[in-house]
Design a protein around this motif. Structure first.
Motif, PDB file in Angstrom:
ATOM      1  N   PHE A   1       9.094  -0.273   6.486  1.00  0.00           N
ATOM      2  CA  PHE A   1       9.981   0.884   6.574  1.00  0.00           C
ATOM      3  C   PHE A   1       9.946   1.489   7.974  1.00  0.00           C
ATOM      4  CE2 PHE A   1      11.442   5.172   5.079  1.00  0.00           C
ATOM      5  CZ  PHE A   1      12.604   4.741   4.455  1.00  0.00           C
ATOM      6  N   ASP A   2       8.760   1.614   8.536  1.00  0.00           N
ATOM      7  CA  ASP A   2       8.628   2.144   9.895  1.00  0.00           C
ATOM      8  C   ASP A   2       9.363   1.244  10.893  1.00  0.00           C
ATOM      9  OD1 ASP A   2       7.151   4.286   9.030  1.00  0.00           O
ATOM     10  OD2 ASP A   2       5.199   3.391   9.518  1.00  0.00           O
TER      11      ASP A   2
ATOM     12  N   TRP B   1       8.108  10.921  -2.038  1.00  0.00           N
ATOM     13  CA  TRP B   1       8.973   9.821  -1.616  1.00  0.00           C
ATOM     14  C   TRP B   1       9.656  10.164  -0.290  1.00  0.00           C
ATOM     15  CZ3 TRP B   1      10.211   5.151  -4.316  1.00  0.00           C
ATOM     16  CH2 TRP B   1       9.518   4.998  -5.523  1.00  0.00           C
ATOM     17  N   GLU B   2       9.731   9.172   0.581  1.00  0.00           N
ATOM     18  CA  GLU B   2      10.455   9.321   1.846  1.00  0.00           C
ATOM     19  C   GLU B   2      11.819   8.652   1.700  1.00  0.00           C
ATOM     20  OE1 GLU B   2      10.085   8.294   6.642  1.00  0.00           O
ATOM     21  OE2 GLU B   2       8.578   7.540   5.231  1.00  0.00           O
TER      22      GLU B   2
ATOM     23  N   GLY C   1       5.077   2.181  -2.111  1.00  0.00           N
ATOM     24  CA  GLY C   1       4.561   3.233  -1.245  1.00  0.00           C
ATOM     25  C   GLY C   1       5.515   4.406  -1.119  1.00  0.00           C
TER      26      GLY C   1
ATOM     27  N   LYS D   1       9.125   4.569  -0.553  1.00  0.00           N
ATOM     28  CA  LYS D   1      10.115   4.516   0.519  1.00  0.00           C
ATOM     29  C   LYS D   1      11.486   4.131  -0.046  1.00  0.00           C
ATOM     30  CE  LYS D   1       6.605   5.051   3.327  1.00  0.00           C
ATOM     31  NZ  LYS D   1       6.339   6.354   3.972  1.00  0.00           N
TER      32      LYS D   1
ATOM     33  N   ALA E   1       5.187   0.403   3.828  1.00  0.00           N
ATOM     34  CA  ALA E   1       5.227   1.444   4.863  1.00  0.00           C
ATOM     35  C   ALA E   1       5.463   0.832   6.240  1.00  0.00           C
ATOM     36  CB  ALA E   1       3.921   2.237   4.846  1.00  0.00           C
ATOM     37  N   GLN E   2       4.816  -0.295   6.510  1.00  0.00           N
ATOM     38  CA  GLN E   2       4.996  -0.965   7.799  1.00  0.00           C
ATOM     39  C   GLN E   2       6.433  -1.451   7.972  1.00  0.00           C
ATOM     40  OE1 GLN E   2       1.932  -3.988   7.591  1.00  0.00           O
ATOM     41  NE2 GLN E   2       0.390  -2.667   8.543  1.00  0.00           N
TER      42      GLN E   2
ATOM     43  N   SER F   1       1.772  -1.322  -0.817  1.00  0.00           N
ATOM     44  CA  SER F   1       2.147  -0.030  -0.242  1.00  0.00           C
ATOM     45  C   SER F   1       2.019  -0.044   1.277  1.00  0.00           C
ATOM     46  CB  SER F   1       1.270   1.083  -0.827  1.00  0.00           C
ATOM     47  OG  SER F   1       1.555   1.273  -2.194  1.00  0.00           O
TER      48      SER F   1
END
Length: 267
Positions: free
Chosen positions: A47-48, A86-87, A103, A105, A44-45, A40
């Motif tokens: 995706f950013d 969810w993003e 995570g 995304k 996230a890393q 996760s």
């Protein structure tokens, strides 16, 4: 020489016959070396990072449409996989692609919306990508890569220590054998598995699963026939995917008919 190669074979066998510690949603044994929390954080890393590299579409009809479809799909995801919000991000890019990451995304490229021509076909893609997350394919691929790295390095050390002739060609052949014989089949297995998980997800969400077949017919047309032989590809050929989807359509249609959802997501 013979004893050395026997040692090499035993080394690889020891690496790849380690006990599996998990089972995929389709009942396949898996080796997962990383925790869900680790995946996760990495998701996230990544995706950013993508949000800083690609143009993000904010607001507008496309964004609402993709979020609408994704919302119905993600409501079917078990809480044990991801329990948060969810993003979903739409990237302004002509790639015919989408992805989901651990995570919670999801990324969809605007180019996909030209091939996935309705909400059902978009649901097939998003369901497929979320299927990868549910089945922990990212974890499995990373774990496989770790084992291959360990096994290859051990073999290199054995060959060098025994001064085996033609060590470089042997290592190159081993590398190709691993890619074609292990990594690519694993990737195709993951894709096929995600197709079936995605089919059930979209059907349970109230999207017509028969449109998954139409999606891959569109994909085949969009590719213009430009694709590698299946045994050298990370993805099954479109016709293989269509055949597998059709073979699993009856239970998916049962889920669709039983679903109380009937989404109306407008492009």
């Amino acid at each position: 020489m013979r004893s050395t190669l026997r040692t090499v074979a035993i080394t690889f066998l020891s690496v790849f016959l380690l006990s599996s510690c998990a089972t995929s949603p389709t009942g396949r044994s898996q080796l997962l070396l990383y925790s869900s929390q680790e995946l996760s954080v990495m998701g996230a890393q990544a995706f950013d990072g993508m949000k800083t590299q690609l143009k993000v579409t904010e607001g507008g009809q496309q964004n609402s449409y993709v979020n609408c479809v994704a919302g119905f799909i993600t409501r079917q995801v078990p809480q044990s996989v991801f329990a948060g919000q969810w993003e979903v991000v739409v990237f302004d890019d002509e790639q015919v692609n989408a992805f989901a990451l651990p995570g919670g995304k999801i990324g969809v490229y605007t180019g996909l919306l030209k091939v996935a021509t309705n909400q059902h076909q978009l649901a097939a893609v998003i369901g497929h990508e979320v299927g990868h997350v549910i089945a922990e394919h990212g974890n499995e691929r990373m774990s496989q890569g770790t084992l291959i790295q360990i096994g290859t390095e051990a073999t290199r050390q054995i060959i060098n220590a025994n001064e085996v002739a033609y060590s470089q060609p042997i290592m190159a052949a081993i590398g190709l054998g691993l890619q074609v014989g292990v990594q690519l089949p694993f990737s195709r297995t993951h894709e096929s598995e995600a197709d079936l998980i995605g089919l059930d997800l979209m059907a349970s969400s109230g999207f017509d699963p028969q449109q998954a077949v139409s999606l891959w017919q569109n994909m085949e047309k969009a590719s213009g026939g430009r694709q590698q032989p299946e045994f050298l590809s990370t993805h099954p050929a479109p016709q293989t995917r269509i055949k597998d989807l059709q073979a699993n359509m009856q239970p998916a249609m049962a889920l669709y008919k039983a679903s109380t959802e009937r989404p109306r997501c407008n492009p």
